[in-house]
Design an enzyme around this catalytic site. Structure first.
Site, PDB file in Angstrom:
ATOM      1  N   GLU A   1      -5.548  27.415 -28.699  1.00 48.91           N
ATOM      2  CA  GLU A   1      -4.272  27.908 -28.540  1.00 48.91           C
ATOM      3  C   GLU A   1      -4.011  29.391 -29.311  1.00 48.91           C
ATOM      4  OE1 GLU A   1      -2.581  26.367 -26.305  1.00 48.91           O
ATOM      5  OE2 GLU A   1      -3.486  24.447 -26.321  1.00 48.91           O
TER       6      GLU A   1
ATOM      7  N   ILE B   1     -15.773  15.627 -51.882  1.00 51.39           N
ATOM      8  CA  ILE B   1     -15.537  14.237 -52.514  1.00 51.39           C
ATOM      9  C   ILE B   1     -16.463  13.071 -52.221  1.00 51.39           C
ATOM     10  CG2 ILE B   1     -13.927  12.227 -52.859  1.00 51.39           C
ATOM     11  CD1 ILE B   1     -11.428  14.152 -52.914  1.00 51.39           C
ATOM     12  N   HIS B   2     -16.914  13.146 -50.906  1.00 50.98           N
ATOM     13  CA  HIS B   2     -17.913  12.329 -50.586  1.00 50.98           C
ATOM     14  C   HIS B   2     -19.295  12.509 -51.112  1.00 50.98           C
ATOM     15  CE1 HIS B   2     -14.674  10.814 -47.901  1.00 50.98           C
ATOM     16  NE2 HIS B   2     -15.436   9.836 -47.558  1.00 50.98           N
ATOM     17  N   GLY B   3     -19.615  13.507 -51.774  1.00 46.64           N
ATOM     18  CA  GLY B   3     -20.959  13.849 -52.229  1.00 46.64           C
ATOM     19  C   GLY B   3     -21.675  13.648 -51.068  1.00 46.64           C
ATOM     20  N   GLY B   4     -23.386  13.379 -51.199  1.00 41.61           N
ATOM     21  CA  GLY B   4     -24.039  13.471 -50.013  1.00 41.61           C
ATOM     22  C   GLY B   4     -23.809  12.803 -48.969  1.00 41.61           C
TER      23      GLY B   4
ATOM     24  N   THR C   1     -10.042  22.636 -21.108  1.00 40.72           N
ATOM     25  CA  THR C   1      -9.951  20.937 -21.777  1.00 40.72           C
ATOM     26  C   THR C   1      -9.480  20.222 -20.476  1.00 40.72           C
ATOM     27  OG1 THR C   1      -9.564  21.970 -23.850  1.00 40.72           O
ATOM     28  CG2 THR C   1      -8.799  19.833 -23.450  1.00 40.72           C
TER      29      THR C   1
ATOM     30  N   SER D   1      -8.487  35.768 -26.288  1.00 42.58           N
ATOM     31  CA  SER D   1      -7.278  36.220 -26.945  1.00 42.58           C
ATOM     32  C   SER D   1      -6.579  37.118 -26.203  1.00 42.58           C
ATOM     33  CB  SER D   1      -8.067  36.931 -28.208  1.00 42.58           C
ATOM     34  OG  SER D   1      -8.577  36.212 -29.042  1.00 42.58           O
TER      35      SER D   1
ATOM     36  N   PRO E   1     -14.815  33.785 -19.173  1.00 41.10           N
ATOM     37  CA  PRO E   1     -16.065  33.866 -19.902  1.00 41.10           C
ATOM     38  C   PRO E   1     -16.060  35.095 -20.759  1.00 41.10           C
ATOM     39  CG  PRO E   1     -16.750  33.292 -17.712  1.00 41.10           C
ATOM     40  CD  PRO E   1     -15.257  33.661 -17.494  1.00 41.10           C
TER      41      PRO E   1
HETATM   42  C1  FAD Z   1     -12.973  23.430 -27.480  1.00 41.66           C
HETATM   43  C2  FAD Z   1     -12.225  24.426 -26.753  1.00 41.66           C
HETATM   44  C3  FAD Z   1     -11.249  24.167 -25.731  1.00 41.66           C
HETATM   45  C4  FAD Z   1     -10.381  25.178 -25.204  1.00 41.66           C
HETATM   46  N1  FAD Z   1      -9.475  24.741 -24.164  1.00 41.66           N
HETATM   47  C5  FAD Z   1      -8.976  25.812 -23.639  1.00 41.66           C
HETATM   48  C6  FAD Z   1      -7.960  25.491 -22.482  1.00 41.66           C
HETATM   49  O1  FAD Z   1      -7.507  24.330 -22.129  1.00 41.66           O
HETATM   50  N2  FAD Z   1      -7.754  26.279 -21.575  1.00 41.66           N
HETATM   51  C7  FAD Z   1      -7.750  27.791 -21.929  1.00 41.66           C
HETATM   52  O2  FAD Z   1      -7.367  28.724 -21.285  1.00 41.66           O
HETATM   53  N3  FAD Z   1      -8.605  28.020 -23.116  1.00 41.66           N
HETATM   54  C8  FAD Z   1      -9.103  27.234 -23.769  1.00 41.66           C
HETATM   55  N4  FAD Z   1      -9.900  27.497 -24.811  1.00 41.66           N
HETATM   56  C9  FAD Z   1     -10.202  29.043 -25.003  1.00 41.66           C
HETATM   57  C10 FAD Z   1      -9.349  29.555 -26.506  1.00 41.66           C
HETATM   58  O3  FAD Z   1      -8.155  29.467 -25.933  1.00 41.66           O
HETATM   59  C11 FAD Z   1     -10.340  30.765 -26.744  1.00 41.66           C
HETATM   60  O4  FAD Z   1     -11.527  30.442 -27.229  1.00 41.66           O
HETATM   61  C12 FAD Z   1      -9.434  31.625 -27.821  1.00 41.66           C
HETATM   62  O5  FAD Z   1      -8.322  31.869 -27.265  1.00 41.66           O
HETATM   63  C13 FAD Z   1     -10.275  32.649 -28.168  1.00 41.66           C
HETATM   64  O6  FAD Z   1     -10.817  33.477 -27.616  1.00 41.66           O
HETATM   65  P1  FAD Z   1     -12.380  33.848 -27.299  1.00 41.66           P
HETATM   66  O7  FAD Z   1     -12.949  32.580 -27.463  1.00 41.66           O
HETATM   67  O8  FAD Z   1     -12.403  34.470 -26.019  1.00 41.66           O
HETATM   68  O9  FAD Z   1     -12.391  34.851 -28.606  1.00 41.66           O
HETATM   69  P2  FAD Z   1     -12.293  36.264 -28.650  1.00 41.66           P
HETATM   70  O10 FAD Z   1     -10.970  36.736 -28.171  1.00 41.66           O
HETATM   71  O11 FAD Z   1     -13.366  37.137 -28.033  1.00 41.66           O
HETATM   72  O12 FAD Z   1     -12.443  36.607 -30.150  1.00 41.66           O
HETATM   73  C14 FAD Z   1     -13.299  36.593 -30.803  1.00 41.66           C
HETATM   74  C15 FAD Z   1     -12.945  36.978 -32.414  1.00 41.66           C
HETATM   75  O13 FAD Z   1     -12.113  38.454 -32.369  1.00 41.66           O
HETATM   76  C16 FAD Z   1     -10.912  38.024 -32.949  1.00 41.66           C
HETATM   77  N5  FAD Z   1     -10.029  38.899 -32.279  1.00 41.66           N
HETATM   78  C17 FAD Z   1      -9.834  39.099 -30.793  1.00 41.66           C
HETATM   79  N6  FAD Z   1      -8.875  40.124 -30.604  1.00 41.66           N
HETATM   80  C18 FAD Z   1      -8.560  40.470 -31.894  1.00 41.66           C
HETATM   81  C19 FAD Z   1      -7.671  41.712 -32.393  1.00 41.66           C
HETATM   82  N7  FAD Z   1      -6.885  42.204 -31.428  1.00 41.66           N
HETATM   83  N8  FAD Z   1      -7.408  41.706 -33.634  1.00 41.66           N
HETATM   84  C20 FAD Z   1      -8.082  41.095 -34.535  1.00 41.66           C
HETATM   85  N9  FAD Z   1      -9.073  40.150 -34.176  1.00 41.66           N
HETATM   86  C21 FAD Z   1      -9.108  39.841 -33.016  1.00 41.66           C
HETATM   87  C22 FAD Z   1     -10.487  36.781 -32.825  1.00 41.66           C
HETATM   88  O14 FAD Z   1      -9.584  36.235 -33.431  1.00 41.66           O
HETATM   89  C23 FAD Z   1     -11.745  35.855 -32.976  1.00 41.66           C
HETATM   90  O15 FAD Z   1     -11.983  35.866 -34.028  1.00 41.66           O
HETATM   91  C24 FAD Z   1     -10.689  26.554 -25.409  1.00 41.66           C
HETATM   92  C25 FAD Z   1     -11.682  27.054 -26.451  1.00 41.66           C
HETATM   93  C26 FAD Z   1     -12.260  25.902 -27.008  1.00 41.66           C
HETATM   94  C27 FAD Z   1     -13.352  26.198 -28.335  1.00 41.66           C
END
Ligand code: FAD
Length: 401
Positions: free
Chosen positions: A379, A353-356, A162, A136, A132
């Site tokens: 990823e 391209i699809h407009g409305g 996922t 990243s 939670p």
């Molecule tokens: C539909 C979906 C499926 C997913 N499936 C999986 C899965 O199967 N397994 C799994 O482990 N995860 C999964 N994820 C998680 C996904 O990998 C993370 O959401 C993603 O890595 C981004 O992490 P975060 O959401 O915590 O964003 P954060 O890390 O909180 O980032 C928030 C923003 O800050 C930016 N940011 C963060 N650090 C930096 C930095 N050092 N410099 C500049 N910008 C920065 C990011 O680019 C982003 O714009 C999934 C996510 C979604 C939405």
């Protein structure tokens, strides 16, 4: 429609597999995708079809009952499938990441136990790094595995799995810093645990709960979940590779495969958006002629097609690099970054391209418009890709002055 996104140098077998998948996508996925997506319904029949085609075993070595195909073949199949419906490619992606991690890093017993059943689609994989409070910043993981006799006891909360509900084998990254000296780097304190579970929701194994599906704006059908470990006991022989402290590297290796996959998805969704845009532009008339005859729309189509071609070429390059056994983090990062950004742009142009009508749920482009943004995040976000690309460039072009 096969002028764009051609791949030179494919073997007869690769071409045969791709033709079969394309046919399956056109007949079994595209006609039902939008309806299932609107209902957020799991595509059970499509998944059964993929099993029959042997796609769950595509990259699993033949000795374990798979087809033993390359990452390139896999990526090209994903591109085709995402052209039909991106969620279906999500169903096989985490499966492949886990199968790949087992193949590369698993003990012989782990490979023998899981890979044959994974090849048949009987065991289905999910992988879990995110929590939670982090996605990243993987080094900040707080979920923990603590040794207790011949077992590890896992506690913590995971996010964004996922296939969290439909999978039966989850590769979970935890901290497991048993006996390590003070100051050991965070990435050396991590271990991948292979967690077997029942498919479904609720308490799927003592100490392990999958609460339910997260409601998402797009990428529907495929289940995305949390995972809660509360005293979950895992035998020591379910540490991936048998040794603790290697989880971070194992996961990053798997994520490189995942990044090629996401790039391939971006290519597939962009191709579909182009197909929809170029078709609509020849049917819709304004000012006495098809809108395709207005230069502004032709320019849009030209830009879209160029982006489809460029993304495809980079994705193929990244896959081939990994297949050659070389490090491909630079190529995979570039391909993932470019393909996901271009996908978003091509989808938006097709929407315009699809407009409305693009705003109406009756038109497929509405679904693509909600699906494309996920590729910007999954990823590793664009910012994370750029960090990887930048660091690697500085390694390659080190100033020698
Ligand atoms: C539909 C979906 C499926 C997913 N499936 C999986 C899965 O199967 N397994 C799994 O482990 N995860 C999964 N994820 C998680 C996904 O990998 C993370 O959401 C993603 O890595 C981004 O992490 P975060 O959401 O915590 O964003 P954060 O890390 O909180 O980032 C928030 C923003 O800050 C930016 N940011 C963060 N650090 C930096 C930095 N050092 N410099 C500049 N910008 C920065 C990011 O680019 C982003 O714009 C999934 C996510 C979604 C939405």
């Amino acid at each position: 429609m096969a002028r764009l996104a051609q791949t030179a140098g494919l073997t007869d077998i690769q071409q045969e597999i791709l033709a079969t998948v394309r046919n399956f996508v056109d007949k079994e996925i595209i006609p039902v995708a939008t309806e299932l997506e609107h209902r957020d319904e799991y595509p059970t029949e499509i998944v059964e079809g993929l099993k029959e085609l042997g796609l769950f075993g595509l990259m699993i070595p033949e000795e374990y009952g798979g087809l033993g195909e390359s990452l390139l073949t896999y990526a090209l199949c994903v591109e085709e499938i995402a052209r039909g419906w991106m969620s279906v490619s999500g169903i096989i992606n985490t499966h492949f990441i886990v199968a790949y991690m087992l193949k590369q890093h698993g003990t012989q017993e782990q490979k023998d136990t899981f890979l044959p059943r994974m090849a048949l689609g009987e065991v289905r994989g999910a992988f879990s790094m995110s929590e939670p409070a982090l996605g990243s910043d993987v080094s900040a993981i707080t979920s923990k595995g603590v040794k207790d006799g011949d077992e590890y006891v896992l506690n913590g909360q995971k996010m964004w799995l996922t296939n969290g509900g439909s999978s039966t084998l989850v590769a979970v990254l935890c901290r497991s810093d048993e006996g390590l000296p003070e100051g050991t780097a965070p990435h050396k304190q991590m271990t991948t645990f292979l967690v077997e579970k029942e498919a479904g929701f609720g308490e799927v194994r003592p100490g392990l709960t999958i609460p339910g599906k997260i409601d998402k704006m797009g990428y529907k059908g495929v289940d995305t979940t949390e995972l809660i470990m509360d005293g979950l006991r895992i035998p020591a022989n379910r540490v991936l590779g048998g040794t603790t402290g290697r989880g971070f590297y194992q996961m990053m290796d798997g994520v490189e495969v995942g990044r090629v996959n996401v790039a391939a998805r971006g290519c597939g969704v962009a191709q579909r958006a182009f197909e929809l845009g170029v078709s609509y532009a020849q049917q819709r008339h304004t000012f006495g002629k098809p809108i395709a005859q207005h230069q502004a729309i032709q320019f849009k189509l030209a830009e879209m097609a160029t982006k489809v071609e460029a993304a495809h070429a980079m994705m193929v390059n990244a896959a081939r690099k990994k297949d050659s056994g070389e490090r491909n983090d630079l190529e995979a990062g570039m391909a993932k970054y470019l393909a996901s950004e271009y996908c978003k742009e091509v989808v938006e142009d097709a929407f315009r391209i699809h407009g409305g009508y693009g705003f109406s749920k009756e038109y497929e482009i509405e679904r693509l418009y909600r699906e494309a943004p996920m590729l910007l995040i999954g990823e590793g976000t664009a910012e994370i890709q750029k960090m990887i690309i930048g660091r690697r460039l500085l390694e390659e072009y080190r100033f020698q002055g």
